[in-house]
Design a protein around this motif. Structure first.
Motif, PDB file in Angstrom:
ATOM      1  N   VAL A   7       0.831  -1.200   0.000  1.00 52.66           N
ATOM      2  CA  VAL A   7       0.000   0.000   0.000  1.00 52.66           C
ATOM      3  C   VAL A   7       0.868   1.253   0.000  1.00 52.66           C
ATOM      4  CG1 VAL A   7      -1.719   1.317   1.315  1.00 52.66           C
ATOM      5  CG2 VAL A   7      -1.933  -1.169   1.125  1.00 52.66           C
ATOM      6  N   HIS A  49       0.813   4.156  -2.805  1.00 53.83           N
ATOM      7  CA  HIS A  49       0.604   5.563  -2.446  1.00 53.83           C
ATOM      8  C   HIS A  49       1.747   6.425  -2.971  1.00 53.83           C
ATOM      9  CE1 HIS A  49      -1.076   8.471   0.833  1.00 53.83           C
ATOM     10  NE2 HIS A  49      -0.658   9.123  -0.227  1.00 53.83           N
ATOM     11  N   THR A  98      -4.442   2.475  -4.205  1.00 58.19           N
ATOM     12  CA  THR A  98      -4.092   2.759  -2.820  1.00 58.19           C
ATOM     13  C   THR A  98      -5.310   2.650  -1.920  1.00 58.19           C
ATOM     14  OG1 THR A  98      -2.366   4.285  -3.576  1.00 58.19           O
ATOM     15  CG2 THR A  98      -3.040   4.448  -1.276  1.00 58.19           C
TER      16      THR A  98
END
Length: 383
Positions: free
Chosen positions: A32, A36, A51
């Protein structure tokens, strides 16, 4: 069953159920964070949606996993007060550092990340998820340091009827820690990656309209799975250099260890020599998608087998050649007492695991639409 056997069974079941949440958290957090980062650098809507989608699955798993960890903490006082008395000053140190330094910080930064969408500056928001990842790995390091002390009590001496920590550096450079920690990190990456692969294969099999989204997710999962299984197998074999002599004598721990090695080797061959070379075409080959979905639970099975081998292999010692499991158990416990807590603890953890699966499966089935994470709140009505 005797009280000692019931106490061991209780900790084994709660420990393994808790680790199912942990291993997925360790795998999804860096994925994640990378998604991002790509969104922050490129600003593409696809990266934002990736994300938010996988971040929401991470948040669900993390939130429910917290409770399972609390159940384990209770057991040290309830069932294993002998360990607390004999080595609490040593064993408790990394556990306290995990709680105060890693876990509290991890929860704080995760809260900032969850509620910081549209409120925090872009780079501050990105820093939050990377700090979540780093503190999650810090938490895992301190837990592994505590467990490695039980395997090899380095850095401590016996004074009177208690152990005392005299060299914290020796504890954090324990020979059973320096190879087992990367092994666990690799297992986490492999687990998180295979969840990406399985969920993406499920959506692509259903001929989803989000082809680009899940094609990207599947390829990211395959690449990460290759890295994860390579680390897992490599450091898994390296761990044998730190195993105490005589640990696996007889039958203790041998069966789960052997099964884990065989399954791990087979999965490594499949990922490295089948899935990775075919990474470009796997999203289009629908006949492979059921096979990829069937592989999704295998990392969890390997994780359980690994812990069973690691913990049962040192029996009958709680602390290797220092404190037996029988001496570590709380005096006066009876089978009915432990049975009651066993049913309660395992019941709660099984329920949480089921809820975790249902919530994650619901998000996967729905796909990257109507996500709660990062959603812009609707303006309040005025009259």
């Amino acid at each position: 069953m005797e009280a000692l056997e019931l106490a061991r069974l209780q900790f084994a079941m709660t420990g393994n159920l808790h680790f199912l949440f942990v291993v997925l958290t360790l795998g999804l957090a860096p994925l994640v964070a990378i998604m991002h980062t790509r969104w922050a650098l490129a600003g593409k809507p696809l990266h934002e949606r990736l994300t938010r989608f996988w971040g929401q699955i991470y948040v669900i798993n993390y939130a429910l996993g917290i409770v399972t960890g609390l159940v384990m903490e209770f057991q040290f006082g309830l069932s294993w007060s002998g360990l607390t008395h004999y080595a609490g000053d040593v064993f408790g140190a990394p556990l306290a550092m995990e709680t105060l330094v890693a876990f509290f910080l991890e929860s704080t930064f995760l809260g900032l990340w969850i509620f910081g969408w549209g409120r925090l500056p872009k780079w501050a928001h990105l820093a939050c998820i990377w700090l979540v990842t780093l503190t999650a790995y810090g938490s895992a390091f301190f837990i592994m340091a505590a467990n490695s002390f039980l395997q090899n009590p380095a850095g401590a001496v016996v004074r009177g009827d208690r152990m005392e920590l005299v060299d914290i550096g020796a504890m954090f450079t324990n020979k059973t820690l320096i190879f087992s920690f990367p092994h666990v990190i690799g297992a986490g990456l492999f687990t998180g990656a295979m969840v990406l692969v399985g969920a993406s294969a499920y959506q692509l099999r259903r001929r989803t309209s989000e082809v680009e989204f899940f094609t990207k997710s599947l390829r990211t999962g395959v690449t990460t799975a290759a890295i994860g299984i390579f680390l897992t197998v490599g450091f898994g074999y390296a761990q044998f250099a730190g195993i105490q002599e005589g640990k696996f004598e007889g039958d203790t721990g041998v069966v789960p260890l052997g099964i884990m090695i065989e399954i791990g080797q087979l999965l490594a061959l499949v990922v490295l020599f089948a899935m990775l070379p075919l990474i470009r075409v796997l999203p289009r080959w629908r006949w492979t998608h059921p096979l990829l979905m069937l592989m999704t639970p295998m990392p969890f099975v390997l994780a359980i087998l690994g812990w069973l081998a690691r913990e049962s292999g040192r029996q009958p010692w709680m602390i290797w050649q220092k404190l037996t499991v029988a001496d570590a158990m709380t005096p006066g416990l009876t089978p009915p007492m432990i049975t009651g807590s066993l049913i309660a603890f395992v019941g709660v953890l099984v329920l949480l695991a089921i809820v975790d699966y249902i919530l994650i499966a619901r998000v996967v089935r729905r796909g990257p639409r109507e996500l709660d994470l990062g959603a812009v709140p609707e303006p309040a009505l005025t009259y």
